[in-house]
Motif scaffolding. Structure first.
Motif, mmCIF file in Angstrom:
data_model
loop_
_atom_site.group_PDB
_atom_site.id
_atom_site.type_symbol
_atom_site.label_atom_id
_atom_site.label_comp_id
_atom_site.label_asym_id
_atom_site.label_seq_id
_atom_site.Cartn_x
_atom_site.Cartn_y
_atom_site.Cartn_z
ATOM 1 N N TYR A 168 0.816 -1.209 0.000
ATOM 2 C CA TYR A 168 0.000 0.000 0.000
ATOM 3 C C TYR A 168 0.853 1.265 0.000
ATOM 4 O O TYR A 168 0.310 2.354 -0.183
ATOM 5 C CB TYR A 168 -0.950 0.002 1.204
ATOM 6 C CG TYR A 168 -2.217 -0.775 0.934
ATOM 7 C CD1 TYR A 168 -3.391 -0.122 0.588
ATOM 8 C CD2 TYR A 168 -2.228 -2.163 1.007
ATOM 9 C CE1 TYR A 168 -4.547 -0.827 0.326
ATOM 10 C CE2 TYR A 168 -3.384 -2.877 0.745
ATOM 11 C CZ TYR A 168 -4.539 -2.204 0.404
ATOM 12 O OH TYR A 168 -5.686 -2.914 0.140
ATOM 13 N N PHE A 169 2.151 1.134 0.207
ATOM 14 C CA PHE A 169 3.034 2.281 0.046
ATOM 15 C C PHE A 169 3.263 2.601 -1.428
ATOM 16 O O PHE A 169 3.766 3.670 -1.763
ATOM 17 C CB PHE A 169 4.381 2.020 0.726
ATOM 18 C CG PHE A 169 4.349 2.190 2.216
ATOM 19 C CD1 PHE A 169 4.455 3.448 2.792
ATOM 20 C CD2 PHE A 169 4.212 1.094 3.042
ATOM 21 C CE1 PHE A 169 4.424 3.613 4.170
ATOM 22 C CE2 PHE A 169 4.184 1.239 4.423
ATOM 23 C CZ PHE A 169 4.292 2.507 4.990
ATOM 24 N N ASN A 170 2.925 1.666 -2.292
ATOM 25 C CA ASN A 170 3.088 1.867 -3.725
ATOM 26 C C ASN A 170 1.863 2.601 -4.271
ATOM 27 O O ASN A 170 0.886 1.995 -4.708
ATOM 28 C CB ASN A 170 3.250 0.514 -4.432
ATOM 29 C CG ASN A 170 3.341 0.672 -5.936
ATOM 30 O OD1 ASN A 170 3.704 1.722 -6.445
ATOM 31 N ND2 ASN A 170 2.990 -0.385 -6.657
ATOM 32 N N ILE A 171 1.894 3.930 -4.215
ATOM 33 C CA ILE A 171 0.769 4.712 -4.726
ATOM 34 C C ILE A 171 1.117 5.414 -6.034
ATOM 35 O O ILE A 171 0.250 6.063 -6.624
ATOM 36 C CB ILE A 171 0.329 5.771 -3.693
ATOM 37 C CG1 ILE A 171 1.452 6.783 -3.467
ATOM 38 C CG2 ILE A 171 -0.094 5.116 -2.394
ATOM 39 C CD1 ILE A 171 1.019 8.000 -2.722
ATOM 40 N N VAL A 172 2.365 5.303 -6.473
ATOM 41 C CA VAL A 172 2.785 5.994 -7.688
ATOM 42 C C VAL A 172 2.713 5.066 -8.890
ATOM 43 O O VAL A 172 2.121 5.412 -9.922
ATOM 44 C CB VAL A 172 4.217 6.550 -7.524
ATOM 45 C CG1 VAL A 172 4.702 7.171 -8.831
ATOM 46 C CG2 VAL A 172 4.249 7.590 -6.409
ATOM 47 N N SER A 182 -2.082 6.459 3.383
ATOM 48 C CA SER A 182 -2.216 7.875 3.725
ATOM 49 C C SER A 182 -0.855 8.522 3.955
ATOM 50 O O SER A 182 -0.628 9.681 3.578
ATOM 51 C CB SER A 182 -3.093 8.035 4.970
ATOM 52 O OG SER A 182 -4.381 7.497 4.757
ATOM 53 N N THR A 183 0.052 7.778 4.576
ATOM 54 C CA THR A 183 1.403 8.302 4.806
ATOM 55 C C THR A 183 2.108 8.601 3.492
ATOM 56 O O THR A 183 2.728 9.660 3.321
ATOM 57 C CB THR A 183 2.223 7.298 5.623
ATOM 58 O OG1 THR A 183 1.564 7.045 6.876
ATOM 59 C CG2 THR A 183 3.621 7.832 5.888
ATOM 60 N N MET A 184 2.007 7.680 2.550
ATOM 61 C CA MET A 184 2.650 7.885 1.252
ATOM 62 C C MET A 184 1.994 9.026 0.490
ATOM 63 O O MET A 184 2.672 9.789 -0.225
ATOM 64 C CB MET A 184 2.585 6.591 0.448
ATOM 65 C CG MET A 184 3.496 6.563 -0.755
ATOM 66 S SD MET A 184 5.232 6.708 -0.282
ATOM 67 C CE MET A 184 6.010 6.695 -1.897
ATOM 68 N N LEU A 217 10.533 5.244 -4.211
ATOM 69 C CA LEU A 217 9.984 4.845 -2.910
ATOM 70 C C LEU A 217 8.921 3.753 -3.072
ATOM 71 O O LEU A 217 8.865 2.800 -2.291
ATOM 72 C CB LEU A 217 9.394 6.060 -2.204
ATOM 73 C CG LEU A 217 10.380 7.084 -1.635
ATOM 74 C CD1 LEU A 217 9.635 8.267 -1.048
ATOM 75 C CD2 LEU A 217 11.271 6.437 -0.573
ATOM 76 N N SER A 218 8.086 3.897 -4.083
ATOM 77 C CA SER A 218 7.071 2.875 -4.339
ATOM 78 C C SER A 218 7.721 1.542 -4.695
ATOM 79 O O SER A 218 7.294 0.483 -4.230
ATOM 80 C CB SER A 218 6.148 3.336 -5.468
ATOM 81 O OG SER A 218 5.357 4.429 -5.068
ATOM 82 N N LEU A 219 8.756 1.604 -5.524
ATOM 83 C CA LEU A 219 9.454 0.373 -5.897
ATOM 84 C C LEU A 219 10.090 -0.290 -4.683
ATOM 85 O O LEU A 219 10.008 -1.518 -4.518
ATOM 86 C CB LEU A 219 10.512 0.691 -6.948
ATOM 87 C CG LEU A 219 11.441 -0.464 -7.335
ATOM 88 C CD1 LEU A 219 10.647 -1.614 -7.942
ATOM 89 C CD2 LEU A 219 12.527 0.012 -8.298
ATOM 90 N N LEU A 220 10.714 0.499 -3.817
ATOM 91 C CA LEU A 220 11.351 -0.064 -2.624
ATOM 92 C C LEU A 220 10.330 -0.744 -1.720
ATOM 93 O O LEU A 220 10.635 -1.763 -1.086
ATOM 94 C CB LEU A 220 12.094 1.032 -1.864
ATOM 95 C CG LEU A 220 13.345 1.598 -2.546
ATOM 96 C CD1 LEU A 220 13.934 2.737 -1.720
ATOM 97 C CD2 LEU A 220 14.390 0.497 -2.761
ATOM 98 N N SER A 221 9.130 -0.214 -1.643
ATOM 99 C CA SER A 221 8.105 -0.846 -0.817
ATOM 100 C C SER A 221 7.707 -2.203 -1.381
ATOM 101 O O SER A 221 7.525 -3.169 -0.630
ATOM 102 C CB SER A 221 6.881 0.064 -0.711
ATOM 103 O OG SER A 221 6.220 0.193 -1.955
ATOM 104 N N VAL A 222 7.603 -2.299 -2.700
ATOM 105 C CA VAL A 222 7.236 -3.579 -3.326
ATOM 106 C C VAL A 222 8.376 -4.584 -3.187
ATOM 107 O O VAL A 222 8.151 -5.760 -2.875
ATOM 108 C CB VAL A 222 6.871 -3.364 -4.805
ATOM 109 C CG1 VAL A 222 6.583 -4.700 -5.487
ATOM 110 C CG2 VAL A 222 5.668 -2.437 -4.932
ATOM 111 N N VAL A 223 9.618 -4.130 -3.418
ATOM 112 C CA VAL A 223 10.773 -5.027 -3.252
ATOM 113 C C VAL A 223 10.891 -5.482 -1.800
ATOM 114 O O VAL A 223 11.158 -6.646 -1.513
ATOM 115 C CB VAL A 223 12.056 -4.317 -3.719
ATOM 116 C CG1 VAL A 223 13.287 -5.155 -3.384
ATOM 117 C CG2 VAL A 223 12.006 -4.043 -5.212
ATOM 118 N N GLY A 224 10.683 -4.546 -0.855
ATOM 119 C CA GLY A 224 10.724 -4.913 0.557
ATOM 120 C C GLY A 224 9.657 -5.914 0.918
ATOM 121 O O GLY A 224 9.879 -6.823 1.733
#
Length: 329
Positions: A144-148, A279-281, A300-307
């Motif tokens: 859900y951090f991937n909003i871009v 919401s944070t993102m 940042l979105s990519l890092l969240s998915v990789v993480g």
């Protein structure tokens, strides 16, 4: 309301299909997601057609009236489902200690209601952190951090700034939606062939790989040309296949690894945490509101998915004894 309905549907699937029948449960979850996605596509298309012919106020009145008239049908279908399944959706009876009535005393005041609400939140968080499938749930939240790199308003604004044809932007969103429908078929096939856990890893790795290619294309500096830009969009569209596949798998992992008595509490807490992450993102995107910062937001979105993929795979290869007893590692 959406959170409650989502968790209720998930719990109904686990009760009706059975957590000890993984393929049947996967098919039930896939059908439910498929219906939801098709309804969203149909509703958005219908509203778009009405909006092109009528003024916005008339369209909103029509949408509100449609929701009001559809409520009795939803209640009737729920009652019919419960009746045909021999009361599987009936609420379990509570003991006298947990089901107190207010007949013997005064109604609780506002302060006690707030205290009970705070205690409920604490209990939900405690149960969420102690669940045996916590890494899989956290991997779901990280997505859900991937909003871009998703079909969203940020991507629409970016493509509009690039001067892309509106029909291509609409086609991009439509293809992402239909890719979600295709993912419901793919997820069932993956679960049949690889099992629940490996199917989840496949979906996450597939999504992370394609988004890595998309971000690499962006940073290459060739998006000013139409062909690299279309390739960039194709990678995002295909990545939705992995994202939605894991969405189905994550729901089944939650249904399999958590007792039915705690499923609604933990599931609702998971959705709440995911909403906070999103919401944070969005707050970060508001702060970095210049289009020149799009590449950093995409990273940042990519890092969240990789993480998410790394966390899930570490859990898959280093399970605890409790997790081994729940799943066939």
């Amino acid at each position: 309301m959406v959170v409650i309905c989502t968790e209720w549907e998930s719990w109904c699937n686990s009760q009706l299909a059975g957590v000890n029948r993984p393929v049947a449960l996967a098919q039930a979850n896939a059908i439910l997601n498929r219906i939801d996605l098709l309804c969203e596509i149909g509703g958005a298309s219908l509203f778009g057609i009405l909006l092109s012919k009528f003024d916005p106020v008339t369209c909103l009145k029509f949408a509100a009236g449609l929701m009001v008239w559809s409520l009795p049908f939803a209640v009737i279908l729920t009652w019919l489902t419960n009746k045909l399944s021999s009361g599987v959706l009936d609420r379990p009876k509570c003991s006298q200690t947990c089901c107190r009535t207010f007949d013997d005393g005064a109604l609780p005041d506002a302060e006690s209601i707030v205290d009970k609400g705070v205690e409920a939140i604490k209990l939900g968080w405690k149960e969420y952190m102690q669940q045996p499938v916590l890494p899989a749930s956290l991997a779901y939240v990280l997505l859900y951090f991937n909003i871009v790199l998703t079909p969203s308003s940020l991507m629409t604004a970016f493509l509009t700034q690039r001067g892309l044809n509106p029909s291509i932007i609409g086609g991009f969103s439509g293809l992402c939606a239909f890719m979600g429908v295709a993912a419901t078929f793919v997820s069932v096939s993956l679960i049949k062939r690889l099992g629940i856990l490996k199917a989840g890893a496949t979906g996450l790795i597939f999504q992370a790989s394609l988004l890595t290619v998309a971000v690499a294309v962006y940073w290459s500096g060739f998006l000013s040309q139409q062909s690299p830009l279309l390739f960039f969009l194709c990678m995002i569209v295909l990545s939705r296949l992995g994202h939605m596949s894991y969405d189905v798998v994550a729901a089944q992992i939650l249904q399999t690894g958590i007792p039915s008595s705690k499923a609604n509490l933990i599931g609702t807490t998971e959705v709440a945490v995911a909403s906070v992450a999103e919401s944070t993102m969005l707050g970060v995107a508001i702060i970095a509101n210049d289009v020149s910062h799009f590449g950093y937001l995409a990273m940042l979105s990519l890092l969240s998915v990789v993480g998410s993929a790394v966390m899930y795979c570490r859990w898959l290869y280093n399970p605890t004894d409790e997790q081994r007893s729940l799943f066939s590692f």
